[in-house]
Structure formats: C-alpha cells, structure tokens
Design a protein around this motif. Structure first.
Motif, PDB file in Angstrom:
ATOM      1  N   CYS A   1      18.265  79.809  -2.883  1.00 32.37           N
ATOM      2  CA  CYS A   1      18.856  81.087  -2.460  1.00 32.37           C
ATOM      3  C   CYS A   1      19.850  81.660  -3.467  1.00 32.37           C
TER       4      CYS A   1
ATOM      5  N   CYS B   1      19.777  75.605   2.805  1.00 33.36           N
ATOM      6  CA  CYS B   1      18.417  75.514   2.253  1.00 33.36           C
ATOM      7  C   CYS B   1      17.872  74.097   2.397  1.00 33.36           C
TER       8      CYS B   1
ATOM      9  N   CYS C   1      21.789  74.285  -1.465  1.00 34.37           N
ATOM     10  CA  CYS C   1      22.921  74.372  -0.549  1.00 34.37           C
ATOM     11  C   CYS C   1      22.486  73.695   0.756  1.00 34.37           C
TER      12      CYS C   1
ATOM     13  N   CYS D   1      22.416  77.064  -5.934  1.00 39.11           N
ATOM     14  CA  CYS D   1      21.251  76.661  -5.148  1.00 39.11           C
ATOM     15  C   CYS D   1      19.986  77.227  -5.795  1.00 39.11           C
TER      16      CYS D   1
HETATM   17 ZN   LIG Z   1      20.527  77.829  -0.690  1.00 40.79          ZN
END
Ligand SMILES: [Zn+2]
Length: 105
Positions: free
Chosen positions: A20, A61, A58, A17
C-alpha cells in the motif's frame, strides 16, 4: 582487556509497505508494526535456486494478505507462566525430583 572504537552502523531508517505504500520511520508511530519477511530460497524452490525473497508489509496489509493463516495468540497465551503451568512432570519427562526421592541416599 577490550579496546573499543566507534563505527558507523547501517540501520533501517524507514520502511515502506510494498503493498500500500504506507511509510513508517524509525522511532515513529507504526515502525514496530511493520513486518519484514526475507529468506534465501533453497534448491529447487519455486522462487529460483538460491534467490533472495523479501517483502515489507504494514500490519493491515499483512492481515489482508496472510490473515487467514496467521496464528494470533494473546500475550497471556505466550507468557512464561502459562507455558510453565502447562508442564506436567508425569507427562513431560518427570525430571524434577519428587518428594519421595528428596531424602538422603
Ligand atoms: Zn500496507
């Protein structure tokens, strides 16, 4: 006739991701929930003419960044049966033969 051969093919093994840093490996838990968005910017785009734009997120997010604008529908809402049930021949073209037109001509 088809003659076949074996070739090495590039596949995504891991997605990380970009927001994050969460990682998911191919075949592992969460890999299918990762979202990749990519496109080539058009002429006059705010991203620059013809530039490639990419992001991997992800699902948490994705929800945290774009969630306000995502259209999330249930599986039942998107099923073929639901779409067919919404089809009304009198509204959507009436191309199905009616019982009155089914007889010999
Ligand atoms: Zn993420």
């Amino acid at each position: 006739m088809q003659l076949r051969t074996m070739e090495a093919v590039s596949v995504v093994h891991q997605i990380r991701c970009d927001r994050c840093g969460k990682k998911a490996e191919r075949g592992g838990l969460g890999f299918a929930e990762m979202m990749s968005i990519s496109f080539d910017a058009g002429y006059g785009s705010i991203f620059g003419d013809g530039n490639r734009v990419e992001v991997d997120l992800c699902e948490a997010c994705l929800r945290d960044t774009l969630g306000a604008w995502l259209r999330v529908r249930t599986v039942a809402d998107t099923s073929l049966a639901t779409k067919l049930a919404a089809f009304k021949p009198e509204v959507h073209g009436g191309e199905f033969p009616s019982s009155q037109s089914a007889g010999p001509v």
